[in-house]
Design a protein around this motif. Structure first.
Motif, PDB file in Angstrom:
ATOM      1  N   GLY A  20      22.988  -7.339   3.200  1.00  0.00           N
ATOM      2  CA  GLY A  20      22.691  -6.733   1.933  1.00  0.00           C
ATOM      3  C   GLY A  20      21.316  -5.496   2.021  1.00  0.00           C
ATOM      4  N   GLY A  21      20.698  -5.621   3.319  1.00  0.00           N
ATOM      5  CA  GLY A  21      19.872  -4.823   3.603  1.00  0.00           C
ATOM      6  C   GLY A  21      18.445  -5.405   3.869  1.00  0.00           C
ATOM      7  N   GLY A  22      17.449  -4.699   4.091  1.00  0.00           N
ATOM      8  CA  GLY A  22      16.258  -5.384   4.700  1.00  0.00           C
ATOM      9  C   GLY A  22      15.218  -6.180   3.592  1.00  0.00           C
ATOM     10  N   ASN A  23      15.641  -5.491   2.219  1.00  0.00           N
ATOM     11  CA  ASN A  23      14.870  -5.767   1.231  1.00  0.00           C
ATOM     12  C   ASN A  23      15.358  -6.784   0.701  1.00  0.00           C
ATOM     13  N   THR A  24      16.439  -7.779   1.117  1.00  0.00           N
ATOM     14  CA  THR A  24      16.703  -8.981   0.854  1.00  0.00           C
ATOM     15  C   THR A  24      15.911 -10.172   1.295  1.00  0.00           C
ATOM     16  N   VAL A  25      15.239  -9.669   2.434  1.00  0.00           N
ATOM     17  CA  VAL A  25      14.359 -10.682   3.231  1.00  0.00           C
ATOM     18  C   VAL A  25      13.019 -10.399   2.723  1.00  0.00           C
ATOM     19  N   LEU A  26      12.677  -9.834   1.767  1.00  0.00           N
ATOM     20  CA  LEU A  26      11.212  -9.630   1.550  1.00  0.00           C
ATOM     21  C   LEU A  26      10.431 -10.735   1.119  1.00  0.00           C
ATOM     22  N   PRO A  27      11.196 -11.907   0.316  1.00  0.00           N
ATOM     23  CA  PRO A  27      10.461 -13.033   0.039  1.00  0.00           C
ATOM     24  C   PRO A  27      10.135 -13.726   1.543  1.00  0.00           C
ATOM     25  N   GLU A  28      11.015 -14.029   2.371  1.00  0.00           N
ATOM     26  CA  GLU A  28      10.673 -14.650   3.586  1.00  0.00           C
ATOM     27  C   GLU A  28       9.479 -13.735   4.234  1.00  0.00           C
ATOM     28  N   MET A  29       9.615 -12.495   4.386  1.00  0.00           N
ATOM     29  CA  MET A  29       8.715 -11.719   5.098  1.00  0.00           C
ATOM     30  C   MET A  29       7.408 -11.744   4.367  1.00  0.00           C
ATOM     31  N   HIS A  30       7.329 -11.867   3.094  1.00  0.00           N
ATOM     32  CA  HIS A  30       5.972 -12.165   2.474  1.00  0.00           C
ATOM     33  C   HIS A  30       5.590 -13.212   2.811  1.00  0.00           C
ATOM     34  N   MET A  31       6.272 -14.603   2.690  1.00  0.00           N
ATOM     35  CA  MET A  31       6.014 -15.693   3.131  1.00  0.00           C
ATOM     36  C   MET A  31       5.245 -15.927   4.615  1.00  0.00           C
ATOM     37  N   ASN A  32       5.789 -15.334   5.273  1.00  0.00           N
ATOM     38  CA  ASN A  32       5.431 -15.112   6.708  1.00  0.00           C
ATOM     39  C   ASN A  32       4.246 -14.368   6.965  1.00  0.00           C
ATOM     40  N   VAL A  33       4.145 -13.196   6.488  1.00  0.00           N
ATOM     41  CA  VAL A  33       3.124 -12.400   6.660  1.00  0.00           C
ATOM     42  C   VAL A  33       1.774 -12.368   6.018  1.00  0.00           C
ATOM     43  N   VAL A  34       2.218 -13.033   4.694  1.00  0.00           N
ATOM     44  CA  VAL A  34       0.860 -13.261   3.617  1.00  0.00           C
ATOM     45  C   VAL A  34       0.350 -14.710   4.096  1.00  0.00           C
ATOM     46  N   ARG A  35       1.352 -15.601   3.729  1.00  0.00           N
ATOM     47  CA  ARG A  35       0.927 -16.954   3.559  1.00  0.00           C
ATOM     48  C   ARG A  35       0.734 -17.629   5.021  1.00  0.00           C
ATOM     49  N   ARG A  36       1.798 -17.374   6.176  1.00  0.00           N
ATOM     50  CA  ARG A  36       1.751 -18.119   7.300  1.00  0.00           C
ATOM     51  C   ARG A  36       0.631 -17.344   8.360  1.00  0.00           C
ATOM     52  N   PRO A  58      14.518   5.295   5.498  1.00  0.00           N
ATOM     53  CA  PRO A  58      15.053   3.957   5.189  1.00  0.00           C
ATOM     54  C   PRO A  58      13.883   3.106   4.387  1.00  0.00           C
ATOM     55  N   SER A  59      14.397   2.306   3.432  1.00  0.00           N
ATOM     56  CA  SER A  59      13.584   1.379   2.513  1.00  0.00           C
ATOM     57  C   SER A  59      12.747   0.350   3.343  1.00  0.00           C
ATOM     58  N   ILE A  60      13.362   0.291   4.614  1.00  0.00           N
ATOM     59  CA  ILE A  60      12.920  -0.974   5.318  1.00  0.00           C
ATOM     60  C   ILE A  60      11.475  -0.361   6.209  1.00  0.00           C
ATOM     61  N   LEU A  61      11.095   0.665   5.825  1.00  0.00           N
ATOM     62  CA  LEU A  61       9.792   1.269   6.450  1.00  0.00           C
ATOM     63  C   LEU A  61       8.623   0.107   6.640  1.00  0.00           C
ATOM     64  N   ILE A  62       8.742  -0.624   5.563  1.00  0.00           N
ATOM     65  CA  ILE A  62       7.475  -1.699   5.244  1.00  0.00           C
ATOM     66  C   ILE A  62       7.342  -2.517   6.583  1.00  0.00           C
ATOM     67  N   VAL A  63       8.368  -2.748   7.219  1.00  0.00           N
ATOM     68  CA  VAL A  63       8.588  -3.455   8.669  1.00  0.00           C
ATOM     69  C   VAL A  63       7.393  -2.733   9.657  1.00  0.00           C
ATOM     70  N   ALA A  64       7.530  -1.441   9.798  1.00  0.00           N
ATOM     71  CA  ALA A  64       6.801  -0.803  10.868  1.00  0.00           C
ATOM     72  C   ALA A  64       5.275  -0.798  10.231  1.00  0.00           C
ATOM     73  N   LEU A  65       5.169  -0.900   8.770  1.00  0.00           N
ATOM     74  CA  LEU A  65       3.650  -0.811   8.557  1.00  0.00           C
ATOM     75  C   LEU A  65       3.127  -2.022   8.776  1.00  0.00           C
ATOM     76  N   ILE A  66       3.918  -3.226   8.335  1.00  0.00           N
ATOM     77  CA  ILE A  66       3.113  -4.376   8.874  1.00  0.00           C
ATOM     78  C   ILE A  66       3.274  -4.465  10.237  1.00  0.00           C
ATOM     79  N   GLY A  67       4.065  -4.292  11.114  1.00  0.00           N
ATOM     80  CA  GLY A  67       3.715  -4.239  12.487  1.00  0.00           C
ATOM     81  C   GLY A  67       2.552  -3.767  12.920  1.00  0.00           C
ATOM     82  N   TYR A  68       2.267  -2.183  12.414  1.00  0.00           N
ATOM     83  CA  TYR A  68       1.031  -1.520  12.468  1.00  0.00           C
ATOM     84  C   TYR A  68      -0.084  -2.593  12.138  1.00  0.00           C
ATOM     85  N   GLY A  69      -0.031  -2.997  10.908  1.00  0.00           N
ATOM     86  CA  GLY A  69      -1.194  -3.745  10.363  1.00  0.00           C
ATOM     87  C   GLY A  69      -1.572  -5.050  11.417  1.00  0.00           C
TER      88      GLY A  69
END
Length: 181
Positions: A20-36, A58-69
């Motif tokens: 359904g798109g990249g935004n559907t995995v944001l909860p898992e992304m958040h858990m891994n990037v922030v918590r883990r 594309p709305s999944i640009l957050i991935v590039a920004l997280i990788g950048y960080g």
């Protein structure tokens, strides 16, 4: 090097789960990037999500920004650029490859009852994933009653009116600039 492998592993796995798109995995992304991994704080994650949603493309640009960080903390600016590229490629390529392969078979099964059942099942699954994303992002971004109230008001406006979303975004931005939120 370990950070880059973590970036690739995380986003390649999320890529295959992003029904359904990249935004559907944001909860898992958040858990891994922030918590883990602790690459970002809740506020940073929410800020990057907001930036990625308002930027053209594309709305999944957050991935590039997280990788950048992640890359920035590992190896400075050159590492940040590499991290952003690796994260983006890892998020796009596995899903794109799988979709290509499945499409080859999917076209042949146009009249299959299994195909119809799978298509009907994916709609509620995607809605559930998007609702979960909404809850996670609300918790990450809203830290007081005013933030929650603004989120609720914007949601009501989006659901009940045909007002252009840019007007709502501008109003919410103005509320933030004035210190209301």
């Amino acid at each position: 090097m370990t950070t880059y492998l973590h970036v690739i592993g995380l986003f390649a796995g999320l890529s295959l789960l992003s029904i359904g798109g990249g935004n559907t995995v944001l909860p898992e992304m958040h858990m891994n990037v922030v918590r883990r991994e602790h690459w970002l704080t809740d506020a940073q994650f929410a800020d990057l999500f907001a930036i990625s949603q308002t930027a053209p493309g594309p709305s999944i640009l957050i991935v590039a920004l997280i990788g950048y960080g992640a890359g920035l903390s590992a190896a400075g600016v050159p590492g940040a650029i590499l991290g952003g590229v690796l994260a983006t490629v890892a998020m796009v390529m596995p899903a794109a490859s799988l979709v290509y392969v499945v499409t080859l078979f999917w076209q042949r099964a146009q009249k299959s009852r299994l195909r119809a059942a799978v298509e009907k099942g994916f709609a509620p699954l995607t809605v559930g994933l998007i609702l979960a994303t909404s809850v996670v992002m609300t918790r990450a971004a809203d830290h007081n009653w005013r933030g929650y109230l603004l989120t609720a008001l914007c949601t009501i406006v989006f659901l009940r009116t045909s007002l252009n979303p840019l007007v709502v975004v501008a109003a919410a931005g103005l509320a933030g600039a004035l210190g209301v939120v």
